[in-house]
Design a protein around this motif. Structure first.
Motif, PDB file in Angstrom:
ATOM      1  N   ASP A   1     -22.929  -8.320 -17.015  1.00 16.57           N
ATOM      2  CA  ASP A   1     -22.244  -6.670 -17.266  1.00 16.57           C
ATOM      3  C   ASP A   1     -21.512  -6.687 -16.678  1.00 16.57           C
ATOM      4  OD1 ASP A   1     -23.914  -6.423 -15.101  1.00 16.57           O
ATOM      5  OD2 ASP A   1     -24.979  -5.076 -15.546  1.00 16.57           O
ATOM      6  N   PHE A   2     -21.249  -7.374 -15.717  1.00 13.24           N
ATOM      7  CA  PHE A   2     -19.654  -7.770 -14.685  1.00 13.24           C
ATOM      8  C   PHE A   2     -19.066  -9.012 -15.480  1.00 13.24           C
ATOM      9  CE2 PHE A   2     -23.344  -9.664 -12.781  1.00 13.24           C
ATOM     10  CZ  PHE A   2     -22.452 -11.429 -12.450  1.00 13.24           C
ATOM     11  N   GLY A   3     -17.720  -9.141 -14.808  1.00 13.33           N
ATOM     12  CA  GLY A   3     -16.771  -9.475 -15.629  1.00 13.33           C
ATOM     13  C   GLY A   3     -16.665 -10.693 -14.699  1.00 13.33           C
ATOM     14  N   ILE A   4     -16.558 -12.182 -15.184  1.00 13.98           N
ATOM     15  CA  ILE A   4     -16.530 -13.442 -14.681  1.00 13.98           C
ATOM     16  C   ILE A   4     -15.100 -14.340 -14.440  1.00 13.98           C
ATOM     17  CG2 ILE A   4     -17.136 -16.001 -14.766  1.00 13.98           C
ATOM     18  CD1 ILE A   4     -19.328 -15.063 -15.083  1.00 13.98           C
ATOM     19  N   LEU A   5     -14.358 -14.298 -13.405  1.00 13.46           N
ATOM     20  CA  LEU A   5     -12.409 -14.860 -13.713  1.00 13.46           C
ATOM     21  C   LEU A   5     -12.837 -16.852 -12.754  1.00 13.46           C
ATOM     22  CD1 LEU A   5     -10.066 -13.428 -14.034  1.00 13.46           C
ATOM     23  CD2 LEU A   5     -10.352 -13.508 -11.386  1.00 13.46           C
ATOM     24  N   LEU A   6     -11.813 -16.634 -14.733  1.00  7.84           N
ATOM     25  CA  LEU A   6     -12.035 -18.225 -14.443  1.00  7.84           C
ATOM     26  C   LEU A   6     -10.765 -18.407 -13.977  1.00  7.84           C
ATOM     27  CD1 LEU A   6     -13.524 -19.756 -17.736  1.00  7.84           C
ATOM     28  CD2 LEU A   6     -14.731 -19.050 -15.503  1.00  7.84           C
ATOM     29  N   VAL A   7     -10.508 -18.880 -12.926  1.00  6.86           N
ATOM     30  CA  VAL A   7      -8.624 -19.551 -11.781  1.00  6.86           C
ATOM     31  C   VAL A   7      -8.470 -20.798 -12.070  1.00  6.86           C
ATOM     32  CG1 VAL A   7      -7.003 -18.563 -10.209  1.00  6.86           C
ATOM     33  CG2 VAL A   7      -9.782 -17.816 -10.772  1.00  6.86           C
ATOM     34  N   ASP A   8      -7.350 -21.216 -12.997  1.00  4.35           N
ATOM     35  CA  ASP A   8      -6.501 -23.128 -13.023  1.00  4.35           C
ATOM     36  C   ASP A   8      -5.253 -22.424 -13.311  1.00  4.35           C
ATOM     37  OD1 ASP A   8      -6.892 -25.602 -13.478  1.00  4.35           O
ATOM     38  OD2 ASP A   8      -8.045 -25.921 -12.536  1.00  4.35           O
ATOM     39  N   ASP A   9      -4.408 -23.351 -13.237  1.00  4.77           N
ATOM     40  CA  ASP A   9      -3.428 -23.475 -13.562  1.00  4.77           C
ATOM     41  C   ASP A   9      -3.467 -24.544 -14.790  1.00  4.77           C
ATOM     42  OD1 ASP A   9      -3.946 -25.672 -11.936  1.00  4.77           O
ATOM     43  OD2 ASP A   9      -1.776 -26.271 -11.559  1.00  4.77           O
ATOM     44  N   GLU A  10      -4.197 -25.161 -15.101  1.00  2.00           N
ATOM     45  CA  GLU A  10      -4.371 -25.489 -15.937  1.00  2.00           C
ATOM     46  C   GLU A  10      -4.557 -24.657 -17.564  1.00  2.00           C
ATOM     47  OE1 GLU A  10      -6.431 -29.600 -15.378  1.00  2.00           O
ATOM     48  OE2 GLU A  10      -5.437 -29.749 -13.908  1.00  2.00           O
ATOM     49  N   PRO A  11      -4.557 -24.009 -18.649  1.00  4.16           N
ATOM     50  CA  PRO A  11      -5.010 -23.511 -19.637  1.00  4.16           C
ATOM     51  C   PRO A  11      -5.358 -23.962 -20.176  1.00  4.16           C
ATOM     52  CG  PRO A  11      -2.381 -23.430 -19.508  1.00  4.16           C
ATOM     53  CD  PRO A  11      -2.557 -24.372 -18.484  1.00  4.16           C
ATOM     54  N   ASP A  12      -5.429 -25.190 -20.522  1.00  2.00           N
ATOM     55  CA  ASP A  12      -6.902 -26.053 -21.746  1.00  2.00           C
ATOM     56  C   ASP A  12      -8.221 -26.140 -20.946  1.00  2.00           C
ATOM     57  OD1 ASP A  12      -4.671 -26.696 -23.178  1.00  2.00           O
ATOM     58  OD2 ASP A  12      -3.952 -28.521 -22.733  1.00  2.00           O
ATOM     59  N   TRP A  13      -7.849 -26.288 -19.782  1.00  7.64           N
ATOM     60  CA  TRP A  13      -9.177 -26.672 -18.590  1.00  7.64           C
ATOM     61  C   TRP A  13     -10.223 -24.794 -18.922  1.00  7.64           C
ATOM     62  CZ3 TRP A  13     -13.161 -28.272 -16.639  1.00  7.64           C
ATOM     63  CH2 TRP A  13     -13.981 -28.835 -15.972  1.00  7.64           C
ATOM     64  N   LEU A  14      -9.765 -24.204 -18.638  1.00  7.35           N
ATOM     65  CA  LEU A  14      -9.164 -23.055 -18.697  1.00  7.35           C
ATOM     66  C   LEU A  14     -10.262 -22.006 -19.852  1.00  7.35           C
ATOM     67  CD1 LEU A  14      -6.595 -20.722 -17.134  1.00  7.35           C
ATOM     68  CD2 LEU A  14      -9.127 -21.473 -15.423  1.00  7.35           C
ATOM     69  N   GLY A  15     -10.397 -22.970 -21.399  1.00 14.19           N
ATOM     70  CA  GLY A  15     -10.436 -23.173 -22.243  1.00 14.19           C
ATOM     71  C   GLY A  15     -11.641 -23.469 -22.699  1.00 14.19           C
ATOM     72  N   SER A  16     -11.743 -24.754 -22.096  1.00 12.61           N
ATOM     73  CA  SER A  16     -13.158 -25.194 -22.649  1.00 12.61           C
ATOM     74  C   SER A  16     -13.697 -25.199 -21.397  1.00 12.61           C
ATOM     75  CB  SER A  16     -11.931 -27.267 -22.070  1.00 12.61           C
ATOM     76  OG  SER A  16     -13.537 -27.857 -21.825  1.00 12.61           O
ATOM     77  N   LEU A  17     -13.680 -25.167 -20.381  1.00 11.00           N
ATOM     78  CA  LEU A  17     -15.076 -24.312 -19.248  1.00 11.00           C
ATOM     79  C   LEU A  17     -15.240 -22.878 -19.911  1.00 11.00           C
ATOM     80  CD1 LEU A  17     -16.142 -23.951 -17.362  1.00 11.00           C
ATOM     81  CD2 LEU A  17     -14.618 -23.413 -15.819  1.00 11.00           C
TER      82      LEU A  17
END
Length: 472
Positions: free
Chosen positions: A8-24
């Motif tokens: 019920d709280f947000g999880i923020l994924l931070v990375d300068d690689e968009p492909d890695w963010l999408g995969s994670l």
């Protein structure tokens, strides 16, 4: 039915690689059911996102342009110490990992780590954040013990301070995703507490109640988890289990103390893993409901004898309320009597009768093994045979005498300590009788009819003894 947002709280994924963010993000959603995810490719925007207040967990890369992960880690620890941070880096360096942990990171993973290990770490971080939020909410509620939503507890008629404390506790833990254990004797209103907790939880789904007493292991699994077509002989259609019916809501398991050991194992796995398998299926489904359980049994004693699993017991009692029996809150009897008289009269199409003087005091002398439920049954029976304006006390007296007779002598007259054991000189029969009369009159608030019933003598006999005392 709409999908549950988890957590019920947000999880923020931070990375300068968009492909890695999408995969994670895809991995977390498909393997762990985590869908409340936001992503950020620019480290300069992270603090502004956190300032909005919806993020509880951050997965942070270290090597990024502009602000590095270690710089962000220090800023988050300084400005948002309540947020859990997990470092997910391409660098497999012990010194870097130790430095990050010292700066406040909850965990450290390398991007090449095993997928299950990383998902397990994220789920641990989610669980830690949930516990911290529960603690902050409970601390806030106990610093301000007044009940914020008294209307939620309208179905529970009470003025007892212990019950008010229970209401405050239920308000404090209602939004927690952890299980709530409700204990208390039969008839005290455990299901009403569960309903109040469900209403306070803010869950969009419904409250689904399952009485698990008497269910064998197979029926228990089929009832809770459902089955697919062809799972067993006669399973011609897919059946949704009660866990799925309670999605986005609350699953209330009553009489949990009666579960067999094998069923306890299944329930433990459901709570620990947050997933289950419908009978005949190899595809797991996620638990999307808050779980509340109740029992009239002493689970601690059952755990001590091996009849209830220790790991399940401690998992269930993360939050625990014990509802006191009616005999421990006798001050509620007049309130409940008036409430049930009005309710019974309305249900039976009669005018609300006037209770006889001393009825509440008489009922207060009874132990009520059936608690509030027994009192309600007494009132309904009395109103159903009521004819005059004044309600007769005879129906209540007969019900009490019948209950005491059925309970047997041991239950009616439990062994008591000798009140004269410490006396150097014993009182005379006359003095002892006078003391009994005085005590009965005190307990009956001066009502001679009730005092006579307490002493087991007729009212004329009591009146005669009172006149004898006055003449002395």
């Amino acid at each position: 039915m709409s999908e549950t947002v988890y957590p019920d709280f947000g999880i923020l994924l931070v990375d300068d690689e968009p492909d890695w963010l999408g995969s994670l993000a895809l991995t977390l959603e498909s393997c762990a059911g985590i869908c409340n995810i936001a992503t950020c490719c620019d480290s300069r925007q992270v603090m502004a996102i956190l300032d909005e207040g919806r993020i509880g967990l951050v997965l942070l890369d270290l090597t990024m342009p502009h602000l590095s992960g270690e710089d962000l880690l220090e800023l988050i620890a300084e400005r948002h110490p309540e947020i859990t941070v997990i470092v997910v880096s391409g660098l497999n360096q012990v010194e870097t990992a130790v430095r990050c942990m010292k700066r406040g990171a909850f965990d450290y993973f390398v991007k090449t780590d095993d997928e299950d290990r990383m998902i397990g770490g994220v789920l641990r971080g989610v669980h830690m954040q949930e516990l911290q939020r529960d603690h902050r909410e409970m601390a806030s509620r106990f610093c301000s013990p007044e009940i914020r939503h008294p209307e939620v507890f309208d179905a529970i008629v009470t003025g007892d301070r212990a019950m008010q404390a229970i209401f405050a506790y239920v308000e404090a833990v209602a939004k927690s995703p952890q299980p709530l254990l409700i204990t208390g004797e039969s008839g005290v209103g455990k299901e009403l507490i569960a309903r109040a907790a469900h209403r306070l939880s803010g869950c969009r789904g419904k409250l689904v109640t399952v009485n698990v007493a008497g269910l064998d292991d197979t029926v228990f699994a089929d009832t809770l988890f459902g089955h697919v077509r062809g799972a067993f002989t006669g399973a011609e259609q897919v059946r949704r289990g009660m866990v799925e019916e309670a999605a986005d809501g609350t699953l209330f398991l009553d009489e949990i103390g009666d579960l067999s050991i094998s069923s306890q194992v299944k329930l433990l796995r459901l709570l620990q893993e947050g997933e289950y398998f419908p009978l005949g299926s190899d595809l797991p489904k996620r638990l999307k409901a808050r779980v509340i359980v109740a029992t009239h049994q002493n689970l601690s004693a059952k755990e001590g004898t091996g009849a209830f699993r220790r790991d399940l017991y401690f998992r269930l009692r993360t939050h625990h309320v014990h509802v006191p029996p009616l005999r421990e809150r006798r001050g509620d009897i007049p309130l409940l009597l008036d409430h049930f008289l009005e309710e019974a009269a309305r249900a039976l199409g009669k005018k609300k009768p006037t209770p006889p003087k001393g009825l509440a005091q008489f009922l207060a002398t009874y132990g009520f093994p059936g608690n509030v439920r027994e009192l309600k049954a007494m009132v309904y029976d009395a109103v159903s045979v009521h004819r005059d304006r004044m309600l007769s006390m005879d129906s209540f007296v007969k019900a009490v005498e019948r209950s005491q007779a059925e309970a047997g002598p041991a239950a009616v007259t439990p062994p008591k300590e000798n009140p004269f054991a410490g006396f150097d000189e014993l009182p005379t029969f006359s003095d002892a009788a006078a003391f009994l009369v005085m005590e009965a009159m005190n307990r009956a608030n001066g009502n001679q009819t009730l005092a006579a019933r307490l002493l087991g003598i007729s009212q004329p006999a009591l009146s005669k003894r009172l006149k004898m005392r006055q003449s002395i």
